[in-house]
Every structure is written in structure tokens, then in C-alpha cells.
Write an enzyme that holds these catalytic residues in place. Structure first.
Site: not given
Ligand code: DHB
Ligand code: FE
Length: 312
Positions: A12, A59, A193, A240
């Protein structure tokens, strides 16, 4: 009777939303990402869900950091788009399904999952970006969406096992709803990530591919991953992926993997996407209504049980 016909996972990443909103999807960097969802859009056009249950994380948009429910179900008739700092994204308001949501709330809470009920809630990129990836940019979303927000932002998030069991309870709830509805459940977020700290920028494709393999074939193995293991392997925000296990818990033990896509990077993130179809899927049990012809594409996909993999 309502039934869950399929589950979808998708990242997302907010920058995906920004690329759509700023008409940059044709740039080579973004083209690679959006191309991977072309077949998915076709699949969901054919699958024609009556309702989507969208498992995502807020978020700090709807809840700020003052109140953080672990599982929050959207029971409202509509969910306005949150302003995440640049004004609300120019996407359609998300219309809910209050009757089914209330039914899910009753069934799941009586099954001892203590959901927070949200009769008013704004939704952010966590939900709207996956909707764009699957449905494109229509004037109105093609079906009602029941949001289920999961805390993965502040420690402690729920365990993968708890999420998996909640998925099972959601399935039971859906299957006891009397109206004929085909439901698709989305699990969003991931894959590997990490956005801040010393390991910012971490990507672990080996782990991601194994996670996708297990999601299809051996999800119980994934429910045993601790938060620490998930974060060590997939980065802090990789946690997540517990949300994907809600989706997986709502499906049959054995599913057909209809489609898979994986690409790195989109912003800081490995984009992972999978479509899993229940084998007991398909035609609505029609009570009095004329039977709808099953979409040809879906039938073909089921017959061939074809796994399409695109990896870059
Ligand atoms: C990014 C990815 C995410 O899942 C998020 O909630 C905020 C930023 C990103 O890759 O920048
Ligand atoms: Fe996220």
C-alpha cells in the site's frame, strides 16, 4: 448465503497513490509497478465481488497516536478520504456495507475477538492505494468496502496467529450472512521494508518469495513467525504482513494461486501481490434469482489452476 471467493494481497506504498494522483504512472519507474496489476484488474472485473473486506492499517490518520485499536471494523455507510498532509487523495469516497459489517461484528465478537467498531472513520493510503491497484481510478468504487484497520504501527501489533484465527472467524461470519454475496478479502501492506533507523531501505527478496510460497501452500508456518523474526527478516515495517494472514485465514486450507507479482522497489518497499481463489468458489447460490453465468476468464483460470508469475 454470502461467501468469500478469493483473497488478494497488495502493498500500500503511499508513493503509488502519489504517482496515480500526479499522473506519473507512465514513467518507467512506475510503469513496472502498475503493469504488474493489469491482469489483476482484469481478474477482479470478471470476479465482480459484491463486497470487499479491506484489511489495512491506519497510519495515524483516523486514530492519531492517542487511540490505537488493535482491530477496528468500519461499520459506517461511508468512509471519507483522510487528509494525510497534502489534502485528501482525489479518489472516490469509500462506501461501506453497514448490514454485513454489523453482522461480522456480532459474529466475530461473540467468537471472542474484541473488535473496535467505527461508525465514523476516515481511511488513508493503507486502504485507498490497494483499491486503486485492483480497481484502477473509477469515478466510484465498483462495490462496497468494509474496512478492517489493524494496528501495526505501535508495538505491540497482534500476532500472525491471532490474525489468522480472526480471518477464520470473519469467514464464519460471512458464511452465516443470509444474502447471496460474493466477497473478496484484501490483506494489504508489506512486503519487506524499513523506513527509518540504521537498516532503512532494507529489502529481503529471498524472505519475501518464501513468504509468498508459504502464503499459498503452508500459511500455518507463517503464523509461527514472531514479530522479532518478521522484523529481523523483512524490516520494521515488514511486520505489516501479519495483516495478510487475516486474509489467508479467511480462505480454504487449499487454494488456487491465480496470480502473483513481485517487484523491487516502489519507494522504500518490495511490492508483493498475490491472488488466491477458494476452490469452493464461484456461482452464487441463487435463491429465486436467475443464475449469473460464471465469467469465462475466471472459469479458465480455475480449470487451468494456472500460476502466473511475473518477477523482476
Ligand atoms: C512506505 C511504505 C509504506 O507501507 C508506508 O506505510 C509508508 C511509506 C514507503 O515505501 O515509502
Ligand atoms: Fe505501511
Amino acid at each position: 448465503m454470502a461467501k468469500i471467493i478469493a483473497g488478494v494481497t497488495s502493498s500500500h506504498v503511499p508513493a503509488i497513490g502519489a504517482a496515480i494522483d500526479n499522473h506519473r504512472t507512465g514513467e518507467p519507474y512506475w510503469q513496472r509497478v502498475f503493469e504488474g496489476f493489469e491482469r489483476s484488474k482484469e481478474w477482479i472485473r470478471n470476479a465482480k465481488p459484491d463486497v470487499v473486506i479491506g484489511v489495512y492499517n491506519d497510519h495515524a490518520s483516523a486514530f492519531s497516536v492517542e487511540i490505537i485499536p488493535t482491530f477496528a471494523l468500519g461499520t459506517a455507510a461511508e468512509f471519507p478520504i483522510a487528509d494525510e498532509g497534502w489534502g485528501p487523495r482525489p479518489v472516490p469516497v469509500v462506501k461501506g456495507h453497514p448490514q454485513l459489517a454489523a453482522h461480522i461484528a456480532q459474529s466475530v465478537i461473540l467468537d471472542e475477538f474484541d473488535l473496535t467498531l467505527c461508525n465514523k472513520m476516515e481511511v488513508d493510503h493503507g486502504l485507498t492505494v490497494p483499491l486503486n491497484l485492483m480497481f484502477g481510478s473509477p469515478k466510484a468504487w465498483p462495490c462496497p468496502v468494509i474496512p478492517l484497520a489493524v494496528n501495526v504501527v505501535q508495538y505491540p501489533p497482534p500476532t500472525g496467529h491471532r490474525c489468522f484465527m480472526l480471518g477464520k472467524a470473519i469467514r464464519k461470519a460471512v458464511e452465516s450472512y443470509p444474502e447471496d454475496l460474493n466477497v473478496v478479502i484484501f490483506g494489504t501492506g508489506g512486503m519487506s521494508h524499513q523506513i527509518s533507523g540504521q537498516r532503512a531501505g532494507l529489502i529481503n527478496s529471498k524472505f519475501d518469495h518464501a513468504f509468498l510460497d508459504n502464503l499459498t501452500k503452508n500459511p500455518k508456518k507463517l503464523t509461527k513467525l514472531s514479530h522479532l523474526e518478521l522484523m529481523r527478516e523483512a524490516g520494521a515495517e515488514g511486520v505489516e504482513m501479519v495483516m495478510w494472514l487475516i486474509m489467508r485465514g479467511a480462505l480454504d486450507d487449499k487454494v488456487d494461486e491465480v496470480y502473483r507479482f513481485y517487484t523491487v522497489p516502489a519507494s522504500n518497499t518490495a511490492v508483493g501481490h498475490i491472488i488466491l481463489a477458494n476452490r469452493t468458489k464461484g456461482a452464487k447460490k441463487t435463491a429465486g434469482k436467475p443464475a449469473k453465468k460464471a465469467p469465462v476468464k475466471l472459469k479458465r483460470a480455475a480449470a487451468a489452476q494456472k500460476i502466473q508469475r511475473i518477477r523482476s
